[in-house]
Design an enzyme around this catalytic site. Structure first.
Site, PDB file in Angstrom:
ATOM      1  N   TYR A 176       2.916  12.750  10.065  1.00 50.50           N
ATOM      2  CA  TYR A 176       1.918  12.977  11.075  1.00 50.50           C
ATOM      3  C   TYR A 176       2.421  12.501  12.520  1.00 50.50           C
ATOM      4  O   TYR A 176       3.810  12.593  12.861  1.00 50.50           O
ATOM      5  CB  TYR A 176       0.396  12.036  10.848  1.00 50.50           C
ATOM      6  CG  TYR A 176      -0.194  12.527   9.509  1.00 50.50           C
ATOM      7  CD1 TYR A 176      -0.242  13.762   9.334  1.00 50.50           C
ATOM      8  CD2 TYR A 176       0.067  11.711   8.283  1.00 50.50           C
ATOM      9  CE1 TYR A 176      -0.841  14.240   7.970  1.00 50.50           C
ATOM     10  CE2 TYR A 176      -0.341  12.055   7.286  1.00 50.50           C
ATOM     11  CZ  TYR A 176      -0.609  13.338   7.183  1.00 50.50           C
ATOM     12  OH  TYR A 176      -0.951  13.888   5.805  1.00 50.50           O
ATOM     13  N   ARG A 228       3.002   1.457   9.924  1.00 45.52           N
ATOM     14  CA  ARG A 228       3.695   2.113   8.563  1.00 45.52           C
ATOM     15  C   ARG A 228       4.463   3.159   8.822  1.00 45.52           C
ATOM     16  O   ARG A 228       4.396   3.967   9.925  1.00 45.52           O
ATOM     17  CB  ARG A 228       2.391   2.228   7.770  1.00 45.52           C
ATOM     18  CG  ARG A 228       2.838   3.050   6.462  1.00 45.52           C
ATOM     19  CD  ARG A 228       1.606   3.389   5.490  1.00 45.52           C
ATOM     20  NE  ARG A 228       1.958   3.195   4.193  1.00 45.52           N
ATOM     21  CZ  ARG A 228       1.638   3.798   3.091  1.00 45.52           C
ATOM     22  NH1 ARG A 228       0.698   4.712   3.256  1.00 45.52           N
ATOM     23  NH2 ARG A 228       2.070   3.364   1.804  1.00 45.52           N
ATOM     24  N   GLY A 321      -1.942   1.917  -4.726  1.00 46.57           N
ATOM     25  CA  GLY A 321      -2.897   2.981  -4.190  1.00 46.57           C
ATOM     26  C   GLY A 321      -3.603   3.580  -5.313  1.00 46.57           C
ATOM     27  O   GLY A 321      -4.573   3.198  -5.706  1.00 46.57           O
ATOM     28  N   ARG A 322      -3.024   4.909  -6.002  1.00 43.18           N
ATOM     29  CA  ARG A 322      -3.437   5.313  -6.920  1.00 43.18           C
ATOM     30  C   ARG A 322      -4.097   4.460  -8.095  1.00 43.18           C
ATOM     31  O   ARG A 322      -4.955   4.851  -8.686  1.00 43.18           O
ATOM     32  CB  ARG A 322      -2.590   6.532  -7.652  1.00 43.18           C
ATOM     33  CG  ARG A 322      -2.138   7.607  -6.528  1.00 43.18           C
ATOM     34  CD  ARG A 322      -0.836   8.412  -7.076  1.00 43.18           C
ATOM     35  NE  ARG A 322       0.258   7.681  -7.032  1.00 43.18           N
ATOM     36  CZ  ARG A 322       1.678   8.423  -7.177  1.00 43.18           C
ATOM     37  NH1 ARG A 322       1.637   9.493  -7.498  1.00 43.18           N
ATOM     38  NH2 ARG A 322       2.425   7.144  -6.878  1.00 43.18           N
TER      39      ARG A 322
HETATM   40  C1  LIG Z   1      -5.397  10.124  -2.405  1.00 40.43           C
HETATM   41  C2  LIG Z   1      -4.534   9.775  -1.639  1.00 40.43           C
HETATM   42  C3  LIG Z   1      -4.671   9.604  -0.131  1.00 40.43           C
HETATM   43  C4  LIG Z   1      -3.977   8.998   0.757  1.00 40.43           C
HETATM   44  N1  LIG Z   1      -4.063   8.903   2.002  1.00 40.43           N
HETATM   45  C5  LIG Z   1      -3.277   8.124   2.836  1.00 40.43           C
HETATM   46  C6  LIG Z   1      -3.597   7.836   4.136  1.00 40.43           C
HETATM   47  O1  LIG Z   1      -4.714   8.275   4.550  1.00 40.43           O
HETATM   48  N2  LIG Z   1      -2.885   7.265   4.698  1.00 40.43           N
HETATM   49  C7  LIG Z   1      -1.549   6.658   4.309  1.00 40.43           C
HETATM   50  O2  LIG Z   1      -0.823   6.064   5.103  1.00 40.43           O
HETATM   51  N3  LIG Z   1      -1.240   7.023   3.116  1.00 40.43           N
HETATM   52  C8  LIG Z   1      -1.758   7.934   2.276  1.00 40.43           C
HETATM   53  N4  LIG Z   1      -1.538   7.826   0.967  1.00 40.43           N
HETATM   54  C9  LIG Z   1      -0.450   7.383   0.356  1.00 40.43           C
HETATM   55  C10 LIG Z   1      -0.651   5.864  -0.278  1.00 40.43           C
HETATM   56  O3  LIG Z   1      -1.069   5.008   0.807  1.00 40.43           O
HETATM   57  C11 LIG Z   1       0.446   5.213  -1.006  1.00 40.43           C
HETATM   58  O4  LIG Z   1       1.770   5.292  -0.401  1.00 40.43           O
HETATM   59  C12 LIG Z   1       1.166   6.465  -2.276  1.00 40.43           C
HETATM   60  O5  LIG Z   1      -0.109   6.832  -2.994  1.00 40.43           O
HETATM   61  C13 LIG Z   1       2.285   5.959  -3.244  1.00 40.43           C
HETATM   62  O6  LIG Z   1       1.434   4.634  -3.549  1.00 40.43           O
HETATM   63  P1  LIG Z   1       0.919   4.502  -5.084  1.00 40.43           P
HETATM   64  O7  LIG Z   1       1.980   4.792  -6.195  1.00 40.43           O
HETATM   65  O8  LIG Z   1       0.522   3.082  -5.131  1.00 40.43           O
HETATM   66  O9  LIG Z   1      -0.291   5.440  -5.006  1.00 40.43           O
HETATM   67  C14 LIG Z   1      -2.668   8.505   0.148  1.00 40.43           C
HETATM   68  C15 LIG Z   1      -2.494   8.680  -1.217  1.00 40.43           C
HETATM   69  C16 LIG Z   1      -3.323   9.191  -2.203  1.00 40.43           C
HETATM   70  C17 LIG Z   1      -2.937   9.110  -3.620  1.00 40.43           C
END
Ligand SMILES: Cc1cc2nc3c(=O)[nH]c(=O)nc-3n(C[C@H](O)[C@H](O)[C@H](O)COP(=O)(O)O)c2cc1C
Length: 374
Positions: A176, A228, A321-322
């Site tokens: 972004y 971040r 996250g997920r």
């Molecule tokens: C549905 C979804 C929406 C996300 N939206 C954002 C966001 O708004 N801002 C951001 O920094 N990262 C966003 N991410 C990235 C997550 O913060 C995270 O870095 C990424 O999913 C990997 O971590 P995980 O394996 O624990 O999911 C998003 C990820 C997912 C799955």
């Protein structure tokens, strides 16, 4: 509890004295489910309430700081004062469950869908489209406009303070606008915002300084400010690990409360820019930061075993996250010695039970490979 998981539940104190009750944080995740007027919806509040009881801190979905920074359909707004009551409802919902509430603030830049921004006027550092199919060529921001966006980040941070958040996270990751200024792919400017890696840091650092000055004016030291970043880009030219090491070294001197890397896989290795193929990106980041500021790690930490391995690297805090969409009781299960009951694939029949808003659920179900089980 498995004694080797005790680390997850030890409190953590930031340099500003604020204490987190444990080391597990909810990662920021956009959910496409806000109301058309930009306010947070009931479905979103229920989704956050369901996930805020056991983690120490929740970083919200990103919210945009100016109308031309809106990056997603149905994301909640942070660009005007009328949104403060709604933003406040979200903060209280998270805090009432016992977690700190951090508002993630961003501008989508060239990644904004044209239909979401006034007159379809997509902006970025330079007139370079993203390397994705169908990407529109953005308009390069004027210097005055860049300064206005820096101010807008400050204004949204002020709204977060007024809305009662514990802090803000500056979203400099995932391609972004802030990253677009740091990237040699999207930033080909010849003014003070572009050129050398140092000059490409000008915009990100101006935002940090602006927000720090707003916090000084409107809050006290307990207000958390995090940043971040994504460590690398696939494009050539693109951000390399060497660039990121310089950025992080500079950010570590900025009196921020934390840095937060954005990774799909916690133990991933650098693509280019560094020599030692045995070291992970996290190793390089921890070495560079050298304990000046805490680093939040993230990325595919599905099991307690994954988390144990992640903590062994020396990272003090982890974001999920997920995993928290798939299993909102992840932390509780570890705390109660039931780590073998953690669910690691999304159960396609449990949208309601998992309290996931329908628009987010639909995006997950329609994006094969994004979530395990889909
Ligand atoms: C549905 C979804 C929406 C996300 N939206 C954002 C966001 O708004 N801002 C951001 O920094 N990262 C966003 N991410 C990235 C997550 O913060 C995270 O870095 C990424 O999913 C990997 O971590 P995980 O394996 O624990 O999911 C998003 C990820 C997912 C799955």
């Amino acid at each position: 509890m498995n004694p080797s998981n005790q680390k997850f539940f030890s409190p953590y104190t930031f340099n500003n004295g604020v204490e987190l009750k444990n080391r597990i944080i909810m990662a920021p995740m956009t959910n496409y489910s806000s109301n058309p007027d930009g306010t947070v919806s009931e479905e979103e509040l229920a989704y956050y309430a369901r996930r805020s009881k056991d983690v120490s801190m929740v970083i919200t979905a990103c919210t945009y700081v100016t109308p031309n920074g809106k990056g997603f359909h149905n994301e909640f707004a942070g660009d005007r004062d009328e949104m403060i009551p709604s933003l406040s409802q979200l903060a209280k919902t998270i805090q009432n469950q016992g977690a700190k509430a951090i508002l993630q603030i961003f501008h989508g830049g060239r990644m904004c869908p044209p239909e979401l921004v006034p007159h379809g006027d997509i902006v970025s550092a330079s007139a370079v489209p993203a390397e994705v199919a169908g990407a529109k060529t953005p308009r390069a921001l004027t210097e005055t406009e860049v300064e206005e966006i820096v101010d807008a980040f400050g204004e949204t941070a002020r709204r977060a303070i007024e809305a009662g958040y514990d802090g803000v996270e500056i979203h400099g990751a995932n391609g972004y606008l802030i990253q677009q200024f740091f990237s040699p792919h999207s930033n080909q400017r010849e003014d003070r915002f572009g050129g050398s890696v140092e000059k490409r840091m000008t915009f990100p650092l101006a935002i940090v300084d602006k927000i720090k000055s707003i916090v000084k004016e409107h809050a006290d030291d307990s207000f958390i400010v995090g940043y971040r970043f994504s460590p690398e880009e696939a494009e050539t030219p693109g951000i390399t690990m060497a660039d990121t090491i310089k950025l992080v070294d500079t950010l570590a001197e900025k009196d921020l409360d934390y840095l937060h890397v954005s990774l799909q896989h916690f133990l991933s290795k650098a693509r280019r820019g560094v020599e030692d193929v045995n070291k992970t990106r996290i190793d390089y980041l921890l070495e560079t930061i050298d304990n000046r500021v805490p680093l939040i790690g993230v990325g595919s930490i599905y099991s307690a075993e994954d988390a144990r391995k992640a903590f062994e690297t020396g990272v003090p805090l982890l974001a999920l996250g997920r995993e928290l969409i798939i299993d909102p009781d992840w932390v509780q299960k570890v705390a109660e010695g039931r780590e073998d009951e953690i669910v690691t694939e999304i159960n396609k029949d449990k949208q309601e039970e998992l309290v996931v808003p329908v628009p987010l659920w639909n995006v997950i179900m329609n994006t094969p490979g994004w979530f395990p089980g889909v």
